[in-house]
Structures are given as C-alpha cells and as structure tokens.
Design a protein around this motif. Structure first.
Motif, PDB file in Angstrom:
ATOM      1  N   GLY A 130      28.243  39.679  49.018  1.00  0.00           N
ATOM      2  CA  GLY A 130      28.312  38.702  47.681  1.00  0.00           C
ATOM      3  C   GLY A 130      29.631  38.564  47.140  1.00  0.00           C
ATOM      4  N   ILE A 131      30.323  39.917  47.005  1.00  0.00           N
ATOM      5  CA  ILE A 131      31.589  40.114  46.853  1.00  0.00           C
ATOM      6  C   ILE A 131      32.646  39.205  47.622  1.00  0.00           C
ATOM      7  CG2 ILE A 131      33.454  41.522  46.334  1.00  0.00           C
ATOM      8  CD1 ILE A 131      31.368  43.612  45.303  1.00  0.00           C
ATOM      9  N   MET A 132      32.307  39.334  48.853  1.00  0.00           N
ATOM     10  CA  MET A 132      33.348  38.437  49.784  1.00  0.00           C
ATOM     11  C   MET A 132      32.940  36.884  49.782  1.00  0.00           C
ATOM     12  SD  MET A 132      35.276  40.776  50.894  1.00  0.00           S
ATOM     13  CE  MET A 132      35.921  39.925  52.259  1.00  0.00           C
ATOM     14  N   THR A 133      31.800  36.757  49.441  1.00  0.00           N
ATOM     15  CA  THR A 133      31.595  34.942  49.370  1.00  0.00           C
ATOM     16  C   THR A 133      31.682  34.616  47.783  1.00  0.00           C
ATOM     17  OG1 THR A 133      29.276  35.719  49.292  1.00  0.00           O
ATOM     18  CG2 THR A 133      30.053  35.086  51.264  1.00  0.00           C
ATOM     19  N   ASP A 134      32.203  35.521  46.947  1.00  0.00           N
ATOM     20  CA  ASP A 134      32.057  34.935  45.374  1.00  0.00           C
ATOM     21  C   ASP A 134      30.735  34.510  44.984  1.00  0.00           C
ATOM     22  OD1 ASP A 134      35.174  35.536  45.797  1.00  0.00           O
ATOM     23  OD2 ASP A 134      35.228  33.351  46.220  1.00  0.00           O
ATOM     24  N   HIS A 135      29.862  35.361  45.185  1.00  0.00           N
ATOM     25  CA  HIS A 135      28.529  35.216  44.667  1.00  0.00           C
ATOM     26  C   HIS A 135      28.299  36.310  43.434  1.00  0.00           C
ATOM     27  CE1 HIS A 135      26.629  33.703  48.523  1.00  0.00           C
ATOM     28  NE2 HIS A 135      27.511  32.692  48.068  1.00  0.00           N
ATOM     29  N   GLN A 136      27.687  35.684  42.305  1.00  0.00           N
ATOM     30  CA  GLN A 136      27.458  36.645  41.327  1.00  0.00           C
ATOM     31  C   GLN A 136      26.520  37.585  41.679  1.00  0.00           C
ATOM     32  OE1 GLN A 136      26.908  34.300  37.460  1.00  0.00           O
ATOM     33  NE2 GLN A 136      25.931  36.104  36.771  1.00  0.00           N
ATOM     34  N   LEU A 137      26.725  38.869  41.178  1.00  0.00           N
ATOM     35  CA  LEU A 137      25.782  39.893  41.412  1.00  0.00           C
ATOM     36  C   LEU A 137      24.924  40.437  40.063  1.00  0.00           C
ATOM     37  CD1 LEU A 137      28.369  42.079  43.652  1.00  0.00           C
ATOM     38  CD2 LEU A 137      26.789  40.252  44.382  1.00  0.00           C
ATOM     39  N   SER A 149      38.541  48.346  43.254  1.00  0.00           N
ATOM     40  CA  SER A 149      38.581  47.640  41.942  1.00  0.00           C
ATOM     41  C   SER A 149      38.945  46.216  41.870  1.00  0.00           C
ATOM     42  CB  SER A 149      39.136  48.439  40.868  1.00  0.00           C
ATOM     43  OG  SER A 149      40.622  48.503  41.066  1.00  0.00           O
ATOM     44  N   ASP A 150      39.891  46.091  42.754  1.00  0.00           N
ATOM     45  CA  ASP A 150      40.363  44.397  42.572  1.00  0.00           C
ATOM     46  C   ASP A 150      39.342  43.529  43.421  1.00  0.00           C
ATOM     47  OD1 ASP A 150      42.787  45.043  41.765  1.00  0.00           O
ATOM     48  OD2 ASP A 150      43.842  45.537  43.584  1.00  0.00           O
ATOM     49  N   LEU A 151      38.500  43.992  44.418  1.00  0.00           N
ATOM     50  CA  LEU A 151      37.613  43.132  45.040  1.00  0.00           C
ATOM     51  C   LEU A 151      36.454  43.058  43.940  1.00  0.00           C
ATOM     52  CD1 LEU A 151      37.570  44.615  48.638  1.00  0.00           C
ATOM     53  CD2 LEU A 151      38.231  42.314  47.883  1.00  0.00           C
ATOM     54  N   LEU A 152      36.112  44.098  43.301  1.00  0.00           N
ATOM     55  CA  LEU A 152      35.054  43.926  42.407  1.00  0.00           C
ATOM     56  C   LEU A 152      35.101  43.163  41.216  1.00  0.00           C
ATOM     57  CD1 LEU A 152      33.976  48.030  42.197  1.00  0.00           C
ATOM     58  CD2 LEU A 152      32.854  46.050  43.798  1.00  0.00           C
ATOM     59  N   SER A 153      36.454  42.998  40.832  1.00  0.00           N
ATOM     60  CA  SER A 153      36.932  42.187  39.734  1.00  0.00           C
ATOM     61  C   SER A 153      36.715  40.577  39.865  1.00  0.00           C
ATOM     62  CB  SER A 153      38.241  42.785  39.062  1.00  0.00           C
ATOM     63  OG  SER A 153      39.148  42.440  40.006  1.00  0.00           O
ATOM     64  N   ARG A 154      36.793  40.274  41.146  1.00  0.00           N
ATOM     65  CA  ARG A 154      36.824  38.939  41.501  1.00  0.00           C
ATOM     66  C   ARG A 154      35.488  38.336  41.279  1.00  0.00           C
ATOM     67  NH1 ARG A 154      37.702  38.580  48.070  1.00  0.00           N
ATOM     68  NH2 ARG A 154      37.066  36.460  47.621  1.00  0.00           N
ATOM     69  N   VAL A 155      34.559  38.875  41.101  1.00  0.00           N
ATOM     70  CA  VAL A 155      33.320  38.193  40.910  1.00  0.00           C
ATOM     71  C   VAL A 155      32.580  38.760  39.717  1.00  0.00           C
ATOM     72  CG1 VAL A 155      32.527  38.000  43.349  1.00  0.00           C
ATOM     73  CG2 VAL A 155      31.889  40.007  42.224  1.00  0.00           C
ATOM     74  N   LYS A 156      31.504  37.983  39.067  1.00  0.00           N
ATOM     75  CA  LYS A 156      30.727  38.330  37.715  1.00  0.00           C
ATOM     76  C   LYS A 156      29.664  39.339  38.348  1.00  0.00           C
ATOM     77  CE  LYS A 156      28.653  36.614  33.682  1.00  0.00           C
ATOM     78  NZ  LYS A 156      28.316  35.396  33.012  1.00  0.00           N
ATOM     79  N   THR A 157      29.692  40.298  37.575  1.00  0.00           N
ATOM     80  CA  THR A 157      28.708  41.262  37.785  1.00  0.00           C
ATOM     81  C   THR A 157      27.926  41.645  36.437  1.00  0.00           C
ATOM     82  OG1 THR A 157      29.825  43.333  37.737  1.00  0.00           O
ATOM     83  CG2 THR A 157      29.767  42.383  39.821  1.00  0.00           C
ATOM     84  N   GLY A 158      26.476  41.821  36.740  1.00  0.00           N
ATOM     85  CA  GLY A 158      25.438  42.368  35.740  1.00  0.00           C
ATOM     86  C   GLY A 158      24.778  43.645  36.229  1.00  0.00           C
ATOM     87  N   THR A 159      24.500  44.542  35.192  1.00  0.00           N
ATOM     88  CA  THR A 159      23.952  45.708  35.528  1.00  0.00           C
ATOM     89  C   THR A 159      22.725  45.809  34.452  1.00  0.00           C
ATOM     90  OG1 THR A 159      25.428  46.893  34.138  1.00  0.00           O
ATOM     91  CG2 THR A 159      26.038  46.846  36.526  1.00  0.00           C
ATOM     92  N   PHE A 160      21.850  46.833  35.105  1.00  0.00           N
ATOM     93  CA  PHE A 160      20.382  47.090  34.427  1.00  0.00           C
ATOM     94  C   PHE A 160      20.225  48.568  34.796  1.00  0.00           C
ATOM     95  CE2 PHE A 160      15.985  47.373  33.664  1.00  0.00           C
ATOM     96  CZ  PHE A 160      15.743  46.959  32.684  1.00  0.00           C
TER      97      PHE A 160
END
Length: 400
Positions: free
Chosen positions: A83-90, A166-177
């Motif tokens: 999902g990170i590589m395809t710019d999908h929201q997580l 961290s640069d890869l993780l910052s390229r997409v919007k992520t939500g955690t629960f």
C-alpha cells in the motif's frame, strides 16, 4: 436531444460517433482477467496468483493464523508495504502490539527483480535454479506457483532483512487503532448489536471511509477526482481474548458479535474503494461451526500451518518447507465460477529476504529408514507339512 451533423452527401443525421472516454485509473490497481473486477496486489506475487490475480477491491480476506502468528503477521506486513508503494491510504488496528511499531517494521522495497538476482548470486536455493534435477526427472518441468505468478508483473518485491524508512512511511496517509487507547475515549454508541470493543473498531473504520471519501455513492462519485486512491485496512490478531470486553467474556453474545462484525464490515466495503485483510487466531476458537461461519462471512479465507514446534518440523518429507497453506475458499464476486490454482497442496518457504508460496513437491525417494520404518513381519512357523512352506517365508524381506 442529439445535435444533427452533416455527412459528405449533405444529408443531416442525428447520429454521432461515440468518442472514447478516458476511464479513471487508480494507481496500484488493475482489472481482473477472470471477472473484470478491480484488484490490488497483496505484496506477495504467489499469493496474488492463488487469489486469482490479486485481492478484489471491496472484499475481506481472512488469514487464519498459525500457532505463533508469525507467518500470518508477515503476510499482513506485505499487504501494508504494498500500500505504501502504490500510494494507498492505510489503516491498521491491533489490540496487543502498538500499530505504530508495526508500521515501522514493514519490509523494505527493492527495485525490479534485484532481490531475486541477489539470491542467485549468494547461492540461495541453487539446487532449484542452476543445477538440474537428477532424481525424478519428470518433476523438473512442473511449474511452481511463484513462477506462474511472476509471468505478469503485478506488485513489488521486498527485502525482509531491511525495514522501510521513515521517508517511505511519510508518503502516504496512515491511521492507527490501538484498542487500549481507543477504549479510554468516550463515544456515542451507534452499533448496539456488537460487543463494545468491536463496536468501537467498526465506528472508526466507518469514519476513515467517510473522511477519505472512499464511498462509491452517487454523491461521492460527483466529487471524484482523477487522483483517487484505495484504503487498505489491516486487522492484526482480531478475535483474540484481548478484543473481548470484560462484561461480555462469559456470555453467548461474544461468539455472535464476531459474525455480526464481519457481516457489517463486508457490507460496508462493498460500496467503498477499500479492501481489508484480517488475521485471526482461530485455534483459540474451539467451536468448529463458528470457525466455518466466520470463513463464509469473508470473501476469501486461507489457513497457515507452521511446522515450528510440531512433528512435521523434523519430518524429512517437509524438509524444504516451513509450513503449509490451506485454502478454505476463494473470492467469488460477480461470477458463478471461481478461479482455482493448479494445485491445492501448497507450502511456503521463509528465506532470509523473502517469502514464497509454491506447490508442495514431496521427495520422490527416501532412504530405507524413512520408506520402511519397521521390519517386515515374520510369519509364524506352523507344524507338520506346513513347516517347509513357512520356513521359506521366514526372515525374508520382500521389495516391490
């Protein structure tokens, strides 16, 4: 009313040539070759091949965890890394481990087939790559699931020995629960038919879909842009004892709450640009009927059996594998037929840098100690005239 146009003969007509309309393309998706559904990659090409090319958008995939949950959680990490590589929201939910910590341990992506080339140079699995098979030559031409999946490139390759930056993780919007933190917040009950913990999770997923405008309704379609994306939902170890509320732990409603949650989740994702992968420790559920019901409430279900700590770990038959992959049922969306792989007997290998799923190839020949675990029985010697006949059969090993 269609505007009239003039032809070469000067006669006016109301018919117009239909122009080509540009379809909205979403990064990281493609139409399925079997039912033309929009699919995404799970991050493991061999697993995509088993599911019919990929995971259909709007579906729920159930991964039944192994005893220690290591390999099931690894598939979930692949799913999130893709999902990170395809710019999908997580969106990631967990009751035990901190979701932020899980996101920091995602596998590192590599360019192209660089990972496969490195394995060939280091001599990993050399016997199956460079050296031809000398025993049971008829098995040499049998295709592997991994080879069949990589004929049409879909998805990316990853290196398990490294973690994403961290640069890869910052390229997409992520939500955690994180369940322990979310239960401290006060919210209004909107799903009274669910356990409080399951209710809180479903409300959060609804909010993520609504805020990200992933709904495929008429009002949402009018606001669509050409840069739409997909929401990837990951639930780690859902259904474990940590997901039960103290007031519901000894009631019958706790078992039905799981089924109600999956029913509501699948109905929610059907009209959304979202896909969910759920790992569940079903070995903690002792009711077989309940497990079968949960499998049918999901669009696809697979069970992972690890050899760690079992007798199969030392069995020479499975010496080339780390576990088995059992297919419970495959996606059957908008189709009467289901795409099935060439073989239902699948095993997986966990190497230092990657995870592969292959057909289960058993060794064609074993040693005497394995093929014949015990000596042939000796016929008892009879008296009288039968002694001569029985004596010829005593202490004789028959090889067929």
């Amino acid at each position: 009313m269609a505007a009239s146009t003039a032809t070469s003969s000067g006669v006016k007509t109301s018919f117009q040539k239909k122009g080509k309309t540009k379809a909205v393309q979403i990064k990281g998706t493609r139409p399925s070759l079997h039912n033309n559904l929009l699919i995404v990659s799970s991050g493991v090409p061999s697993f995509d091949f088993i599911l019919g090319g990929g995971i259909p958008v709007g579906s729920v995939i159930l991964i039944e965890e192994d005893t220690y949950g290591h390999h099931a959680h690894l598939l979930l990490r692949y799913f999130l890394a893709e999902g990170i590589m395809t710019d999908h929201q997580l969106f990631l939910a967990s009751a035990n481990e901190d979701p932020e910590k899980i996101l920091k341990n995602l596998p590192y992506p590599v360019e192209g087939d660089k990972l496969l080339a490195e394995d060939a140079k280091t001599g990993a699995d050399v016997s199956s790559v460079s050296e031809p098979m000398k025993i049971a030559w008829r098995y040499e031409c049998l295709p592997k699931v991994q080879d069949s999946a990589t004929s049409h490139k879909f998805g990316h390759s990853y290196d398990l020995s490294r973690t994403a930056t961290s640069d890869l993780l910052s390229r997409v919007k992520t939500g955690t629960f994180h369940l322990s933190e979310e239960m401290k917040k006060e919210t209004r009950s909107s799903h009274p038919f669910l356990c409080p913990t399951h209710q809180r999770l479903l409300e959060r997923i609804e909010r993520e879909i609504k805020d990200g405008e992933f709904h495929l309704t008429e009002n949402a379609q009018s606001k669509q842009s050409l840069n739409r994306t997909v929401l990837r939902i990951g639930l780690q170890s859902y259904g474990s004892t940590l997901w039960w509320d103290e007031g519901y732990s000894n009631k019958v409603e706790t078992s039905t709450s799981l089924c109600r949650f999956f029913h509501a989740l699948r109905a929610l994702l059907r009209n959304s640009l979202a896909v969910a992968m759920v790992t569940m420790p079903v070995h903690l559920l002792h009711d077989f009927v309940e497990v079968r019901r949960l499998e049918r409430l999901c669009d696809a279900a697979v069970q992972i059996e690890s050899f760690a700590g079992s007798e199969k770990e030392t069995n020479p038959i499975f010496q080339d594998y780390h576990g088995l992959l059992h297919i419970k049922h495959l996606p059957r969306l908008n189709s009467l037929m289901v795409s099935t792989p060439d073989s239902m007997d699948l095993g997986f290998k966990l190497k230092r840098k990657k995870l592969t799923i292959e057909k289960l190839h058993l060794p064609p020949e074993f040693s005497d100690s394995v093929s014949r675990p015990q000596e042939d029985t000796v016929l008892p010697s009879g008296g009288g005239g039968g002694a001569g006949c029985s004596s010829t059969l005593q202490k004789r090993h028959l090889d067929f």
